[in-house]
Structure formats: structure tokens, C-alpha cells
Design an enzyme around this catalytic site. Structure first.
Site, short mmCIF file in Angstrom:
data_model
loop_
_atom_site.label_atom_id
_atom_site.label_comp_id
_atom_site.label_asym_id
_atom_site.label_seq_id
_atom_site.Cartn_x
_atom_site.Cartn_y
_atom_site.Cartn_z
N ARG A 63 -2.46 -1.65 -0.47
CA ARG A 63 -1.65 -0.45 -0.55
C ARG A 63 -1.24 0.09 0.81
O ARG A 63 -0.33 0.91 0.91
CB ARG A 63 -2.34 0.61 -1.41
CG ARG A 63 -2.44 0.12 -2.85
CD ARG A 63 -2.95 1.07 -3.86
NE ARG A 63 -3.93 2.04 -3.41
CZ ARG A 63 -4.40 3.01 -4.15
NH1 ARG A 63 -4.00 3.15 -5.39
NH2 ARG A 63 -5.29 3.85 -3.66
N GLU A 100 -21.50 -0.76 1.14
CA GLU A 100 -22.70 -0.12 0.60
C GLU A 100 -23.66 -1.14 0.02
O GLU A 100 -24.87 -1.07 0.22
CB GLU A 100 -22.29 0.90 -0.48
CG GLU A 100 -23.44 1.76 -0.93
CD GLU A 100 -23.00 2.84 -1.89
OE1 GLU A 100 -23.89 3.48 -2.49
OE2 GLU A 100 -21.79 3.05 -2.06
#
Length: 177
Positions: A63, A100
Site C-alpha cells: 500500500r 512480535e
């Protein structure tokens, strides 16, 4: 700019529980359906970059390509694609970074950056800052300079700006949530 922020606030759609329960997704597809608003966004980014020396825009997959390429075209400068590992066809340079849970890698074609260039990293969204910081490292690994970062949206509660502080004070974001 305040009018643009207001239009973005009214146009960006909240989608609850996407891509999983508990997430409030900021959907920019309604923005893309409005060519006048898209032109205003490109103009706002270009105006924000006027005081900076920007020689190229590096858009982060996928994007970051949506506004990164039109900004580069409007400014008359190269657009550099930064993609996930294994997506570019020619010889690449890569940078691996921690997520993460696990790690990821991004790449760009080798030799596309001039060492004298000041490169603006562009993406649609600043969340935790991990991918943008990795893009900055990738650019630095090619001896180019980082001009700064630009984002359509900042999710300020995720504190991504903290991760970018060591790279540049020049961060343009059109709207924050």
C-alpha cells in the site's frame, strides 16, 4: 491541511474485528475511490517535502505504492519499490528484522540508489514502526541518506514514532488516530 484531515477522517472507514477479533482496521479503500481526494493527498505530501531535499521515494509493499508512485511522478523523481523477500526479479539487497513473533525480511533491487540521494520512505500506515525502520536500514545499507518518512495514517497509540526517532525527525503524516 485541516480540511484535508477532516476529509480523511470522514472518508477512512473503520472495520471492526478485521483481520481478527479485537482489531479496528482503518480501511483506506474509500479514499482510493475519490480521485479528487487522492490528488489532494499527493499535493499535500509534495508540499510537505518542498523544504526537504528528496531525490527518490521508496514505497513499502504494497500500500506504500498507492501514493508513493504518484508522489514520485509529481515530483519528477525515481520511485523505488521495497518488497517482501523473494518478490523482486533481479538481484536484490535485503534487510531482516524482528516482528512480535518471528522475523521478516524486505528487499529492493541492488544498485537502484545513488549514494548521494536523500530517500523518503513512504507507506500508507505507521503502526509499530518496525517495517519503516527496516526500510531505513535497507536504504542506509546502500550508502544513501534517509530524507525522512511519510505516512497517510499514523496509529499513534502503537507508538511507532518512537522506533523512528533514531532515523529522522522529518516524519510527515496526514492524519493520526
Amino acid at each position: 491541511m485541516n480540511t484535508l484531515r477532516h476529509r480523511l477522517d470522514q472518508t477512512i472507514r473503520d472495520v471492526p474485528d478485521f483481520p481478527k477479533a479485537g482489531i479496528l482496521f482503518k480501511d483506506i479503500t474509500p479514499v482510493l475511490e475519490d480521485p479528487v481526494l487522492c490528488k489532494q493527498i499527493v499535493n499535500a505530501f509534495c508540499a510537505s517535502f518542498e523544504a526537504m531535499k528528496v531525490d527518490a521515494i521508496a514505497g513499502i509493499e504494497s500500500r506504500g505504492f498507492l501514493f508513493g508512485l504518484p508522489i514520485a511522478i509529481e515530483m519528477g523523481i525515481p520511485f523505488i519499490t521495497i518488497r517482501k523477500k523473494g518478490k523482486l526479479p533481479a538481484e536484490t539487497v535485503s534487510y531482516e528484522y524482528d516482528l512480535e513473533y518471528g522475523s521478516a525480511a524486505i528487499e529492493m533491487h541492488k544498485g537502484v540508489l545513488d549514494p548521494n540521494w536523500n530517500v523518503m520512505v513512504h507507506d500508507d500506515l505507521l503502526a509499530t514502526g518496525g517495517t519503516a525502520a527496516a526500510a531505513a536500514e535497507l536504504i542506509k545499507s546502500q550508502n544513501a541518506q534517509l530524507a525522512g518518512f511519510s505516512f497517510l495514517i499514523e496509529l499513534s497509540f502503537l507508538e511507532g514514532m518512537k522506533k523512528l526517532e533514531n532515523y529522522s525527525k522529518d516524519v510527515v503524516r496526514l492524519i493520526s488516530f
